[in-house]
Design an enzyme around this catalytic site. Structure first.
Site, short mmCIF file in Angstrom:
data_model
loop_
_atom_site.label_atom_id
_atom_site.label_comp_id
_atom_site.label_asym_id
_atom_site.label_seq_id
_atom_site.Cartn_x
_atom_site.Cartn_y
_atom_site.Cartn_z
N GLY A 248 40.69 35.76 42.21
CA GLY A 248 41.91 35.17 41.68
C GLY A 248 42.83 36.22 41.08
O GLY A 248 42.80 37.38 41.47
N GLU A 249 43.66 35.80 40.15
CA GLU A 249 44.62 36.65 39.44
C GLU A 249 45.77 37.15 40.31
O GLU A 249 46.73 37.72 39.82
CB GLU A 249 43.95 37.88 38.82
N GLY A 250 45.68 36.99 41.63
CA GLY A 250 46.64 37.58 42.54
C GLY A 250 46.06 38.74 43.32
O GLY A 250 46.78 39.41 44.07
#
Length: 363
Positions: free
Chosen positions: A322-324
């Site tokens: 996640g997070e980008g």
């Protein structure tokens, strides 16, 4: 609820897309040598409505929020981790922040609903938490609506306005990211509700649940789907997303709608952002042409979401952080492909006979 936004979304320039495809065939390389990256660049031409050079200035937007459903034991850690990671972006110590810095991508972090004090900063500044808080996290979606429809609308419009503001700052390519402990649970509920999927088929272990935790998570998802059954029957997208979503998910939904509204391509990250993209397309179907995939994460719902959205992915490393991080990993491929499109000579330039596209002739 969003009619004022939807009516102003314009379609891509099909003329620019076709021009780009023809230029790719003239460039001194094998036909379709860069595969689906060529298609991606042609779509960028259509979004930007240009037949000229494409210069990308990217921004990773990380939406953050907490989730009341964490109280049901659907995660390995508690919600305090959301705040810790959110502020690690400021110190450039989160995974996505480190990766983005290495790739020259500015990171903008928005507190949409983290259970902590408000940041004093209200502006979109790279590597600085920006206060866009709707509430101190959602309610427990197992027992009640996660948020009101008014809060959902506010979060979506916040995402739309982030695109508007970043475009004014010169950014023309948005990468999506998120941070919110527990957010694979609401994302799974949304996916099941909007695509009529069985939770047993699309529920993942998130950040590493035990066997008992995994079974508990599936039970929570099934119970939530039963609670919102009437909304599913009515195809009430706003009702589904407000009843079982998250503030950061809603804000990412707004990023995708805003991208279409302001002519800015938006790249999904992994599962959570794909669920947000699906929500955006269900609300505003014209968004579809402005959305790009990035990677095929290890979450089981990702493949059905990319299929439903009909978007390509460009990286397959089994990532599920996640997070980008997935979007940041894929973006350099886009930048390189644009560089080839912008600067490579054509067959005519070097006086060599161009390749013929026999594949099309044989169809």
């Amino acid at each position: 609820m969003f009619e004022d936004l939807i009516k102003n979304i314009k379609p891509l320039s099909r003329e620019a897309v076709e021009f780009s495809k023809k230029r790719w065939d003239l460039i001194a390389k094998p036909i379709k040598g860069l595969g689906k990256l060529e298609d991606a660049v042609s779509l960028l031409n259509g979004i930007y409505k240009t037949t000229g050079r494409i210069e990308l200035k990217p921004a990773l937007v990380v939406m953050c929020g907490d989730h009341g459903v964490v109280a049901e034991g659907v995660t390995q850690t508690d919600s305090s981790v959301t705040k810790n990671v959110m502020y690690n972006f400021e110190k450039k110590e989160s995974t996505a922040a480190i990766m983005a810095s290495l790739c020259g991508i500015d990171v903008f972090v928005a507190d949409m609903g983290v259970n902590c004090e408000r940041s004093e900063n209200k502006s979109l500044i790279p590597f600085k938490v920006c206060d866009r808080k709707i509430d101190m996290g959602t309610k427990n979606l197992l027992k009640t609506d996660a948020m009101t429809k008014e809060q959902f609308e506010a979060a979506v419009r916040t995402g739309v306005n982030v695109v508007k503001d970043l475009k004014k700052q010169g950014y023309n390519f948005i990468l999506t990211g998120e941070m919110g402990i527990g957010n694979t649970t609401p994302s799974t509920v949304i996916t099941c509700a909007l695509l009529n999927k069985n939770p047993d088929d699309v529920t993942g272990r998130g950040a590493g649940l035990s066997k008992s935790g995994f079974e508990r998570k599936k039970l929570v998802i099934k119970s939530a789907l039963k609670r919102i059954g009437p909304m599913i029957d009515k195809s009430d997208v706003v009702g589904i997303c407000s009843s079982c979503g998250g503030f950061e998910i809603a804000a990412m939904t707004g990023l995708f709608i805003g991208g279409a509204l302001y002519g800015v391509p938006v790249m999904c990250d992994g599962f959570i952002s794909l669920a947000a993209a699906l929500s955006a397309v269900k609300i505003a179907p014209e968004c579809k042409g402005y959305i790009f995939g990035s990677h095929l994460s290890a979450e089981p719902a990702v493949e059905c979401l990319t299929n439903a959205l009909d978007i390509d992915v460009y990286v397959n490393c089994g990532m599920h952080l996640g997070e980008g991080t997935g979007a940041v990993s894929a973006f350099p491929l886009f930048k390189m492909a644009c560089g080839v499109y912008n600067d490579m000579v054509t067959f005519n330039d070097i006086k060599i006979e161009a390749y013929k596209n026999f594949a099309e002739e044989e169809l």
